[in-house]
Design an enzyme around this catalytic site. Structure first.
Site, PDB file in Angstrom:
ATOM      1  N   HIS A 196     -21.733  81.228 -63.777  1.00 54.60           N
ATOM      2  CA  HIS A 196     -21.613  82.565 -63.534  1.00 54.60           C
ATOM      3  C   HIS A 196     -21.633  82.969 -62.044  1.00 54.60           C
ATOM      4  CE1 HIS A 196     -22.796  83.468 -67.536  1.00 54.60           C
ATOM      5  NE2 HIS A 196     -23.972  82.730 -67.543  1.00 54.60           N
ATOM      6  N   ASP A 250     -16.364  63.084 -58.120  1.00 58.78           N
ATOM      7  CA  ASP A 250     -15.820  62.349 -57.035  1.00 58.78           C
ATOM      8  C   ASP A 250     -16.121  63.204 -55.627  1.00 58.78           C
ATOM      9  OD1 ASP A 250     -14.777  60.279 -58.564  1.00 58.78           O
ATOM     10  OD2 ASP A 250     -12.607  61.198 -58.535  1.00 58.78           O
ATOM     11  N   GLU A 310     -29.313  76.785 -75.540  1.00 56.63           N
ATOM     12  CA  GLU A 310     -29.602  78.175 -75.443  1.00 56.63           C
ATOM     13  C   GLU A 310     -29.018  78.910 -76.648  1.00 56.63           C
ATOM     14  OE1 GLU A 310     -27.471  79.241 -71.837  1.00 56.63           O
ATOM     15  OE2 GLU A 310     -26.221  77.695 -72.065  1.00 56.63           O
ATOM     16  N   ASP A 353     -29.955  83.497 -72.836  1.00 57.23           N
ATOM     17  CA  ASP A 353     -29.028  83.404 -73.952  1.00 57.23           C
ATOM     18  C   ASP A 353     -29.614  83.157 -75.161  1.00 57.23           C
ATOM     19  OD1 ASP A 353     -26.136  83.759 -73.092  1.00 57.23           O
ATOM     20  OD2 ASP A 353     -26.980  82.375 -71.437  1.00 57.23           O
ATOM     21  N   ARG A 388     -23.746  73.051 -61.988  1.00 61.28           N
ATOM     22  CA  ARG A 388     -23.483  73.578 -63.520  1.00 61.28           C
ATOM     23  C   ARG A 388     -22.139  74.137 -63.298  1.00 61.28           C
ATOM     24  NH1 ARG A 388     -26.611  78.348 -66.823  1.00 61.28           N
ATOM     25  NH2 ARG A 388     -25.697  79.783 -65.077  1.00 61.28           N
TER      26      ARG A 388
END
Length: 266
Positions: free
Chosen positions: A48, A87, A152, A178, A73
């Site tokens: 988000h 990486d 969620e 959610d 995330r």
């Protein structure tokens, strides 16, 4: 020299509660400032927040050597995206919208080198191996990866026990906003049925010996989640902190009464 120690994963294994903060401004400078506040972990939000690979890489770099462990995330759990983030030096991931054991198994493989997984062997080009200065990186990297899956939805809750039983899933994070929406309580993460669903989920996760995570921007709710057994938890976001401070400063100067700005879901 082995791969860097994942302090967050080690803390969860030792049963030490880990307190965190969401970092969603998409700024390495903001991440560095947040790291000085002493949180155990900071969530770099690519789902988000306005983040792309260079921005996330810069924030991971800004947190090197600080007390705050970066958790990344991504917008989704795609293997090609995880490969790049690995990486860049990411060791801990929070993957959104996991609803099946098949998804979770694929994620476990995506963050590990063969034969345990499918991660491409190219870390010598990135920060993960200190740009190929860590000779034992390839043989030790898997052990320092921490995979958190985010449940969620009602479908995710239905598959929770199967997901929690998978080796390589280190923790399960419940997304209250959610989940509330999927349960018919949009914008009401503290609705009693949602709270009870989270309580039940925490109990089931604990039975499988996995870490339980959650976040909220309401301190009263944070204390409730901690009492339920949360092992790691975020208690705010950089965005909300900035808005609250700036709005509050203006109101204080003008002598205006006002309510605290409320944020959306995470």
């Amino acid at each position: 020299m082995p791969a860097p120690k994942n302090t967050f994963k080690a803390a969860l294994r030792e049963g030490r509660f880990q307190l965190g903060l969401w970092v969603a401004l998409g700024s390495a400078y903001a991440a560095e400032i947040a790291s000085g506040s002493g949180y155990d972990w900071l969530l770099l939000d690519g789902e988000h927040g306005p983040n792309d690979m260079p921005l996330l890489g810069a924030q991971i770099g800004a947190l090197r050597g600080t007390v705050s462990h970066p958790i990344v995330r991504p917008p989704m759990g795609e293997a090609w995206l995880l490969k790049q983030l690995l990486d860049q030096g990411a060791q801990t991931f929070l993957i959104p919208m996991v609803e099946t054991a098949e998804q979770a198994r694929a994620l476990v493989r995506a963050v590990r080198y063969p034969p345990a997984g499918i991660r491409g062997v190219g870390a010598g080009l990135g920060r993960a191996s200190d740009f190929n200065r860590t000779p034992e990186y390839l043989t030790t990297a898997n052990d320092e990866i921490c995979l958190i899956v985010q449940i969620e939805s009602r479908a995710g809750l239905a598959a929770l026990d199967e997901i929690a039983a998978i080796e390589g899933v280190d923790g399960i994070f419940i997304g209250p906003s959610d989940l509330a929406a999927d349960m018919g309580y949009l914008g009401q993460p503290a609705a009693p049925p949602v709270t009870e669903a989270i309580r039940d989920a925490f109990a089931r996760i604990h039975k499988h010996g996995k870490a339980r995570g959650i976040m909220t921007v309401v301190l009263e709710q944070a204390h409730e989640y901690r009492a339920m057994g949360a092992d790691f938890m975020a208690i705010g976001t950089d965005v909300n902190c900035l808005v609250k401070a700036m709005d509050g400063l203006r109101r204080d100067f003008l002598g205006l009464a006002g309510t605290q700005t409320k944020g959306g879901g995470y």
